[in-house]
Design an enzyme around this catalytic site. Structure first.
Site, PDB file in Angstrom:
ATOM      1  CG  ASP A  13       6.687  -4.607   2.600  1.00  0.00           C
ATOM      2  OD1 ASP A  13       7.547  -4.493   3.484  1.00  0.00           O
ATOM      3  OD2 ASP A  13       6.292  -5.709   2.173  1.00  0.00           O
ATOM      4  CE  LYS A  16       5.643  -0.398   8.448  1.00  0.00           C
ATOM      5  NZ  LYS A  16       5.182  -1.095   7.246  1.00  0.00           N
ATOM      6  N   GLY A  40      10.826  -5.372   7.478  1.00  0.00           N
ATOM      7  CA  GLY A  40      12.004  -4.989   6.708  1.00  0.00           C
ATOM      8  C   GLY A  40      11.836  -3.547   6.282  1.00  0.00           C
TER       9      GLY A  40
END
Ligand code: IMO
Ligand code: MG
Length: 434
Positions: A13, A16, A40
């Site tokens: 997280d 990226k 995600g």
């Protein structure tokens, strides 16, 4: 013309998605090669938000070839959902290709992930409950079912029957949970296979052809260095290799082909899941960074744990992955908190009083370190700053923050994120130059 790996240098997280999206503009091929639906990636493009899990962020560029390599554990139901979501937003999927070598996530993997987490109780890992660990367990136990099997009914059905039988025993005898019938899995999965079949290709040939032809190839990392099964904060890690080398294994590309490894370092630290976190902020300061940074999981919606930037861990990531360039998002977020001063961890004080730059191997040792901080006064932010083109246009304390990262890690900060939109970034070096 170059081959660039983008990877997370913290606990995932890091942002990226944003940098992959930015760099994908110059890439002909984007490859996702590790992890699965646990990832995600939130990308903002043209004022729209996109949430991606298994499909490379490069899909938002028409004409960019997007590959899912064999190192991924593929959840076909989730992949099809994601495809439908993207189609609904008008995204063209004709350039998506999936490796037949990818292992497939089945409902028993997901149930086992949940059962094992629940069994561990207070000692749980805090997984995303996407079946990732059990799917990789099957892969390494050499009983996994790959996409190539799923596409061949005669291969698939006996393999599935054997797995359902084995997993039902495990679910029943160890966890006291209900199992599955072969039919309830086979039917939908054979249907998924038909929907995915047109996208299946030899991704190893495609990516190596692209490299041989001198085109720009981008590897989109998932998770982050500290979630690596070997180098992360074991056992609070994922079951794959988010380090740069993992992307190469997962895609079938040799290490000699890579020109740059970009490590993404959020200007503070976050993690989801359990485990020691030396710079964690359990107070109002952590709360305000969480709010300003929208630090809630893309995959699970969980509030992320927040802490100061920890350069000891970033340096560790730089070493293990040979990171050549850092990309730092969320400088604007820190400014928007209005906090008077910001801290950056530049060493770990050990119980014997000495200060170390080394990231400890054991969690017991990690839990015993006290971060040594350098303080930097916070800087004022105005919307206009999100349009800055050069580091020198940012407030002097923001510049100091960036210099501190460079000095400590010995790696240049080549890209800065100063807003959520694609255009809100500063480039200090070209990435696609060999
Ligand atoms: P992206 O690509 C942050 C964490 C989970 C848990 C541990 C193991 O969005 O950066 P798993 O479900 O993989 O077995 O969970 O790893 N984790 C992530 N944390 N970002 C991710 O991906 C993550 N993928 C897994 O929270 O602590
Ligand atoms: Mg994420």
């Amino acid at each position: 013309m170059a081959v660039v790996v983008v990877m997370g240098a913290q606990w995932g997280d890091e942002g990226k998605g944003k940098f992959v999206d930015l760099l994908a503009a110059q890439a002909e091929v984007v490859v996702r090669a590790t992890g699965g639906a646990n990832a995600g990636h939130t990308v903002w493009a043209n004022g729209q938000q996109y949430k991606l899990h298994q499909i490379p962020s490069g899909i938002l560029y028409p004409g960019t070839l997007c590959l899912i390599g064999h190192g991924v554990v593929l959840d076909p139901a989730k992949l099809l959902q994601e495809m439908a979501y993207l189609r609904g937003k008008g995204v063209d999927l004709s350039n998506l290709r999936v490796s037949a070598g990818a292992h497939v996530v089945f409902p028993y993997h997901i149930r086992l992930d949940e059962a094992e987490e629940d069994r561990k109780g207070a000692n749980k890992i805090g997984t995303t409950r996407r079946g990732i660990g059990p799917a990789y367990m099957d892969k390494f136990a050499r009983v996994g079912i790959r996409l190539v099997d799923l596409l061949d009914r005669d291969e698939f059905l006996p393999k599935l029957a054997a797995q359902v039988e084995a997993k039902n025993q495990l679910l029943d005898k160890v966890y006291g949970m209900p199992g599955f019938t072969v039919e309830e899995i086979a039917e939908p999965y054979l249907e998924y296979a038909e929907q995915i079949r047109p996208f299946v290709a030899n991704t190893v040939e495609l990516v190596n052809d692209a490299i041989d032809a001198g085109t720009n190839v981008l590897f989109e990392g998932a998770q982050g260095h500290l979630l690596d099964i070997d180098f992360g904060t074991y056992p609070y890690v994922t079951a794959s290799h988010p380090i740069a080398a993992g992307a190469l294994i997962g895609a079938g590309v040799g290490p000699t082909r890579v020109n740059k490894v970009v490590g993404v370092v959020k200007a503070y630290t976050s993690r989801v899941g359990e485990g020691p976190f030396p710079t964690e902020l359990m107070d109002a300061t952590g709360e305000i960074i969480r709010e300003k940074g929208h630090e809630y999981g893309t995959t699970t919606g969980r509030p992320r744990r927040i802490g100061w930037l920890d350069l000891v861990m970033v340096r560790f990531a730089c070493r293990v992955s040979g990171i050549t360039d850092l990309a730092v998002p969320h400088l604007d977020t820190l400014a928007k908190t209005g906090l008077k001063s910001l801290k950056v961890c530049v060493g770990y004080r050990l119980p014997d009083g000495t200060v170390s730059k080394e990231f400890p191997v054991g969690l017991k040792a990690l839990a015993q370190v006290t971060p040594v901080y350098e303080e930097i006064e916070n800087w004022e932010w105005s919307e206009a700053l999100s349009k800055a083109q050069r580091l020198e246009e940012l407030p002097v304390n923001a510049q100091r923050y960036v210099k501190l990262i460079e000095e400590y890690t010995g790696v240049p900060v080549s890209i800065l994120g100063i807003g959520s939109e694609r255009t809100e970034a500063i480039y200090r070096a070209a990435m696609f130059q060999a």
